[in-house]
Design an enzyme around this catalytic site. Sequence first.
Site, PDB file in Angstrom:
ATOM      1  N   HIS A  76       0.822  -1.211   0.000  1.00  0.00           N
ATOM      2  CA  HIS A  76       0.000   0.000   0.000  1.00  0.00           C
ATOM      3  C   HIS A  76       0.855   1.260   0.000  1.00  0.00           C
ATOM      4  CE1 HIS A  76      -4.112  -1.742   1.380  1.00  0.00           C
ATOM      5  NE2 HIS A  76      -4.120  -1.437   0.108  1.00  0.00           N
ATOM      6  N   ARG A 122      -9.259  -4.887 -12.359  1.00  0.00           N
ATOM      7  CA  ARG A 122      -9.086  -6.220 -11.788  1.00  0.00           C
ATOM      8  C   ARG A 122     -10.169  -6.445 -10.736  1.00  0.00           C
ATOM      9  NH1 ARG A 122      -3.839  -3.903 -11.933  1.00  0.00           N
ATOM     10  NH2 ARG A 122      -2.443  -4.901 -13.411  1.00  0.00           N
ATOM     11  N   ARG A 158     -12.441  -7.019 -16.217  1.00  0.00           N
ATOM     12  CA  ARG A 158     -11.950  -8.384 -16.397  1.00  0.00           C
ATOM     13  C   ARG A 158     -12.665  -9.261 -15.388  1.00  0.00           C
ATOM     14  NH1 ARG A 158      -5.771  -9.784 -15.109  1.00  0.00           N
ATOM     15  NH2 ARG A 158      -6.552  -9.569 -12.974  1.00  0.00           N
ATOM     16  N   GLU A 195      -3.309 -13.738 -23.271  1.00  0.00           N
ATOM     17  CA  GLU A 195      -2.187 -13.840 -22.334  1.00  0.00           C
ATOM     18  C   GLU A 195      -1.561 -15.221 -22.321  1.00  0.00           C
ATOM     19  OE1 GLU A 195      -3.596 -13.254 -18.310  1.00  0.00           O
ATOM     20  OE2 GLU A 195      -5.609 -13.889 -18.894  1.00  0.00           O
ATOM     21  N   ASN A 248       2.194  -9.838 -19.014  1.00  0.00           N
ATOM     22  CA  ASN A 248       2.855 -10.450 -17.862  1.00  0.00           C
ATOM     23  C   ASN A 248       2.880 -11.971 -17.993  1.00  0.00           C
ATOM     24  OD1 ASN A 248       2.573  -7.797 -17.185  1.00  0.00           O
ATOM     25  ND2 ASN A 248       1.627  -8.134 -15.208  1.00  0.00           N
ATOM     26  N   ASP A 249       1.702 -12.563 -18.188  1.00  0.00           N
ATOM     27  CA  ASP A 249       1.646 -14.017 -18.348  1.00  0.00           C
ATOM     28  C   ASP A 249       2.134 -14.460 -19.719  1.00  0.00           C
ATOM     29  OD1 ASP A 249       0.842 -14.787 -15.852  1.00  0.00           O
ATOM     30  OD2 ASP A 249      -1.295 -14.799 -16.313  1.00  0.00           O
ATOM     31  N   ARG A 264       8.804 -15.282 -13.507  1.00  0.00           N
ATOM     32  CA  ARG A 264       9.429 -13.991 -13.212  1.00  0.00           C
ATOM     33  C   ARG A 264       9.578 -13.754 -11.720  1.00  0.00           C
ATOM     34  NH1 ARG A 264       5.256  -9.283 -13.796  1.00  0.00           N
ATOM     35  NH2 ARG A 264       3.352 -10.240 -13.054  1.00  0.00           N
ATOM     36  N   CYS A 305      -2.727  -4.427 -21.730  1.00  0.00           N
ATOM     37  CA  CYS A 305      -2.890  -4.044 -20.330  1.00  0.00           C
ATOM     38  C   CYS A 305      -1.796  -4.629 -19.431  1.00  0.00           C
ATOM     39  CB  CYS A 305      -4.269  -4.472 -19.818  1.00  0.00           C
ATOM     40  SG  CYS A 305      -4.599  -6.241 -19.980  1.00  0.00           S
TER      41      CYS A 305
END
Length: 598
Positions: A203, A310, A346, A449, A472-473, A483, A520
């Site tokens: 955070h 998300r 999503r 992805e 990312n994926d 990663r 994204c």
Amino acid sequence: MSAERKNKSLSPGSVQIHGLGAADGLAYGPVVIMHAVSPEIQEEKLANDGQVAGEIERLARALDVTREQLNQLIQESKSKFGKEYSAILESHFLMLEDQEMMKATTKLIQKDLYKAEWAFSCVMDKFKNRFLKSPNEYLRERAVDVEDVKKRLLDNLVGRKRSVTLSEPSILVADTIRPSDMAHLERSKILGFVSEAGSKLSHFAIVARSLNIPAVVGIANITGIVSESDHVLIDGYHGLVTINPDKKESEKIVRRAQVAALSPAELSKLLVLPADTRDGQSIIISANVELPEEIDNAIQLGARGIGLYRTEYILFTKRELPDEEKQYLEYHEMAKRIHPHKITFRTFDVGGDKIPLDILSSKGYVHEENPFLGWRAIRIALECPEFFVPQVRAILRLSAEFNVEIMIPMIVSLDEWREAKKIIEQCKADLKKEGIAFNPKTPLGVMIETPAAAILADIIAPEVDFFSVGTNDLVQYTLAVDRGNPKVSGLYNCFHPAVLHLLKRIFDAAHKHDIHVAMCGEMASNPYAVFLLMGMGLQEFSSLPPTLPKIKQIIRNSSMKEARVFAESILKINHVVEIEKRVTEKTREILSAVSDRA
């Protein structure tokens, strides 16, 4: 992480330490260390039943004091740090209002005669461990919030305080930066953060990015390595901390970075301008958001829509699957804040790598050795309609009032997509039968992805309204690289030729079938990838909010014609090092031209 001396680049006595960049920027200044002083709680019991009532009353008083403190911090943080941070503290307040947690604590006092400190610690530790055991980074970071609330109440029970005063602008170095710590500090005196614990999803890191405060995390024993007599240079771009660098050189580096950064006046001017290239091609820039409080910051930084919301956030804040109405109300607030721009929802990307909800356990969920290749996302949605249908209905109801899109994650075949669309169409039919308004033409798309979806892009494209590429994926699946594994994470590279050729295949399929194509994943937030991706055919960058101004700056100072020629030349290169060198040089050239014109 390790410390090292580089004789060629560091002055004598300087030490450079590698960590993880959590918030971009450069800062130089004196060190102030903040240690997490925790009450030492021992397992202690009351002498007899007659002390139970008094112990419960003592807990109640500490709870009241903690609520008052948090209320005050919430009000102070709104003016110091904005809505983003006050919303985090509000979540802490709600945690204290959790009746089940308080009942469990009271039960331990009544039944086992534990003192309040030990009873509350046991209950909170059990709650915290649920998060710590998750392979999902976001959920692990939420354990910090639980610990923050726990320590605050325990401090009030035993009469201990934790605070730090910044007498001058300083670099704050800590073992852990708890969310409530920042609320005590003056924003103008925080030059940067360095922390032993934490990640980009902490955070404090989220708020640091929104406030443009450089931050580096993940440096073991940093509070033991530095002292308050030291000065440090932190590089949030590369995750580097240099202890006692040459003062003149450090100050020069920071001044150079400040000059290169957009001034408030320049940023204000840039935000009202369209994201158009010099030769008139329009590009959409939108934002990725995970928390509701991130939307306002995204808008302030120029987002013209939310390219990825998300929706798992609503699961992380609840203890059970929210019903359709609860989801509708939550999503309504999100859509209203970004209106009239679009928001792409999503559908839940949860599974073995996320919190194991009861609904998953009841459907046979078991621990998975490799959850990222397991039962997740669309696979759960198709097997558990009760998990998927309420969410789809909630989003469709929003479409009557707002500009919304539905995106399905982790598709690997056309059959999966058709089955998901069949369920969505049934939801539409049910809503129509019930007389509930919705937009029957709500755009439906897939998140590309997986290599399977990328290879099948030309087959999937005719049946969807849009693509959004999750790099990312896609990168880690394509390169067979985890990663998160330090042994191989260096092999994870979005500029790998195999990745670039897959991306070109996706973009070409979208253009061939006249559907919109966005990105994204993290690659869309990388300024060094912007010019290349434009030239390859990307139409929308959905990025982390702090990167939006820089991305727009690059777009506005680029020629689409030149970008296409550049992309063609890059796709002919087979060496990732050479590709990185070329894209870096080109981006710096574009940004240098911006500075020259300024």
